[in-house]
Design a protein around this motif. Sequence first.
Motif, PDB file in Angstrom:
ATOM      1  N   HIS A 178      31.078   0.687  16.345  1.00 16.82           N
ATOM      2  CA  HIS A 178      30.410  -0.226  15.402  1.00 16.82           C
ATOM      3  C   HIS A 178      31.441  -1.240  14.891  1.00 16.82           C
ATOM      4  N   TYR A 205      32.173  -1.958  12.077  1.00 11.19           N
ATOM      5  CA  TYR A 205      32.875  -1.551  10.861  1.00 11.19           C
ATOM      6  C   TYR A 205      34.057  -0.612  11.149  1.00 11.19           C
ATOM      7  N   ASP A 264      26.363  -3.929  16.540  1.00 11.43           N
ATOM      8  CA  ASP A 264      25.686  -3.439  15.334  1.00 11.43           C
ATOM      9  C   ASP A 264      24.767  -2.291  15.741  1.00 11.43           C
ATOM     10  N   SER A 265      24.010  -1.798  14.787  1.00 11.32           N
ATOM     11  CA  SER A 265      23.210  -0.591  15.050  1.00 11.32           C
ATOM     12  C   SER A 265      22.212  -0.780  16.189  1.00 11.32           C
ATOM     13  N   TYR A 311      14.724   2.825   8.205  1.00  9.75           N
ATOM     14  CA  TYR A 311      15.943   2.163   8.640  1.00  9.75           C
ATOM     15  C   TYR A 311      16.704   3.190   9.476  1.00  9.75           C
ATOM     16  N   ASN A 342      19.546   3.963   9.609  1.00  9.66           N
ATOM     17  CA  ASN A 342      20.576   4.649   8.811  1.00  9.66           C
ATOM     18  C   ASN A 342      19.938   5.828   8.070  1.00  9.66           C
ATOM     19  N   SER A 349      18.797  -3.629  10.830  1.00  9.58           N
ATOM     20  CA  SER A 349      18.744  -4.870  10.040  1.00  9.58           C
ATOM     21  C   SER A 349      18.423  -6.069  10.947  1.00  9.58           C
ATOM     22  N   HIS A 396      24.843  -9.410   4.072  1.00  7.84           N
ATOM     23  CA  HIS A 396      24.026  -8.432   4.805  1.00  7.84           C
ATOM     24  C   HIS A 396      22.827  -8.049   3.918  1.00  7.84           C
ATOM     25  N   GLU A 438      21.538  -5.375   3.187  1.00 10.05           N
ATOM     26  CA  GLU A 438      21.685  -4.140   2.404  1.00 10.05           C
ATOM     27  C   GLU A 438      22.232  -4.443   1.006  1.00 10.05           C
ATOM     28  N   THR A 443      24.813  -7.400  10.885  1.00 12.27           N
ATOM     29  CA  THR A 443      26.223  -7.602  11.202  1.00 12.27           C
ATOM     30  C   THR A 443      26.377  -8.579  12.379  1.00 12.27           C
TER      31      THR A 443
HETATM   32  P1  13P Z   1      23.841  -3.126  11.080  1.00 13.27           P
HETATM   33  O1  13P Z   1      24.711  -2.469  12.079  1.00 13.27           O
HETATM   34  O2  13P Z   1      22.395  -3.097  11.476  1.00 13.27           O
HETATM   35  O3  13P Z   1      24.278  -4.500  10.691  1.00 13.27           O
HETATM   36  O4  13P Z   1      23.902  -2.215   9.747  1.00 13.27           O
HETATM   37  C1  13P Z   1      25.045  -2.178   8.985  1.00 13.27           C
HETATM   38  C2  13P Z   1      25.415  -0.839   8.508  1.00 13.27           C
HETATM   39  O5  13P Z   1      25.516  -0.582   7.342  1.00 13.27           O
HETATM   40  C3  13P Z   1      25.675   0.188   9.476  1.00 13.27           C
HETATM   41  O6  13P Z   1      26.004   1.351   8.851  1.00 13.27           O
END
Ligand code: 13P
Length: 336
Positions: free
Chosen positions: A47, A49, A63-64, A135, A137, A152, A221, A223, A238
């Motif tokens: 990812h 992040y 991204d996700s 979502y 997540n 997202s 973002h 979120e 993202t």
């Molecule tokens: P995306 O990967 O959909 O942007 O979501 C961000 C996130 O918080 C992933 O944990």
Amino acid sequence: MANSELQIAKDKLLKNGYLDIDVDPQLDLEKEIIKLKKRKNAVILAHYYQESEIQDIADYIGDSLGLSQQAASTKADMIVFAGVHFMAETAKILSPQKKVVLPDLKAGCSLADSCPAELFKKFKEKYPDHLVVSYINCSAELKTLTDICCTSTNAVHVIQSIDKNRGIIFAPDKNLGQYLIKKTGRELILWNGACMVHEIFSHEKIVKLQIDYPNAEFIAHPECEQHILARADFIGSTTGLLNYTKRSNSKEFIVATESGILHQMQIHSPEKVFIPAPPNNTCACNDCPHMKRNTLEKLYLALKYEEPEIILSDFVLEKGRRCIDKMLEISKAAGL
Ligand code: 13P
Ligand code: SF4
């Protein structure tokens, strides 16, 4: 390494979350990871992040949504998932015949944790005619209680794909949910969950930063909380944020999301300046502590010893898959 040492590390896996084995500091980890990957026909999905050194060695960074699409289509025998637990679970659901390893099992998610499946089940019973959109997540167990998943990137498309007369429960992120209500004009019943990283931004400090950088675009973002999103020049997932910084003519950006994405933004637009939006605390960064539990050493050990492995019951694999497949279908139809 002695077999007994490996066994002890494996026995302690649940307690530690990762294989606690000393790695020779002289070892060229990048080189070893590439060798192991080839030998085992493994793929590293990371990812945005993740730490930059992990992003740099990954076969795919995304991204996700992108990561789910990769997990569903990869020809590899093993997926090393450099992300958090719900992402590795999603990869396992999409590729149940493959081995999926996560470098640190304790790489969780505050948002996924904010919606325990047993509590959600009771909540859902109050709205028997509603469809559940979750979502991505969220835990694999929550996915078994979900009709359609979303990320997202495709959340707006997913909501818009549902008949206007049908009630919808949206879980677990109340901030993304509020953004979707505004964007689609639909009424959604929201679960009260949130991401600890995206809720920490300081409105006051962002305003000050915008005064210091009057030409910077503020991008966020979904979120993030509504009062932060209200200031944003652009809102996106993202990947959406990354793509926006590539095509925008602006030279400076204040970025309200996890700071890991700044690595790719800087790689793609080296001449531009990226400033992480300041959080409400004394720390200068917006790192997700869960994402950052993964390290290059843990990734190397996971690849070498094929642990910690993600194991899910047949019930979860089967029932959790439908909502993800539905999401992938909608994304494909929308060209995402
Ligand atoms: P995306 O990967 O959909 O942007 O979501 C961000 C996130 O918080 C992933 O944990
Ligand atoms: Fe979860 Fe937020 Fe971390 Fe993403 S950034 S893994 S939503 S805690």
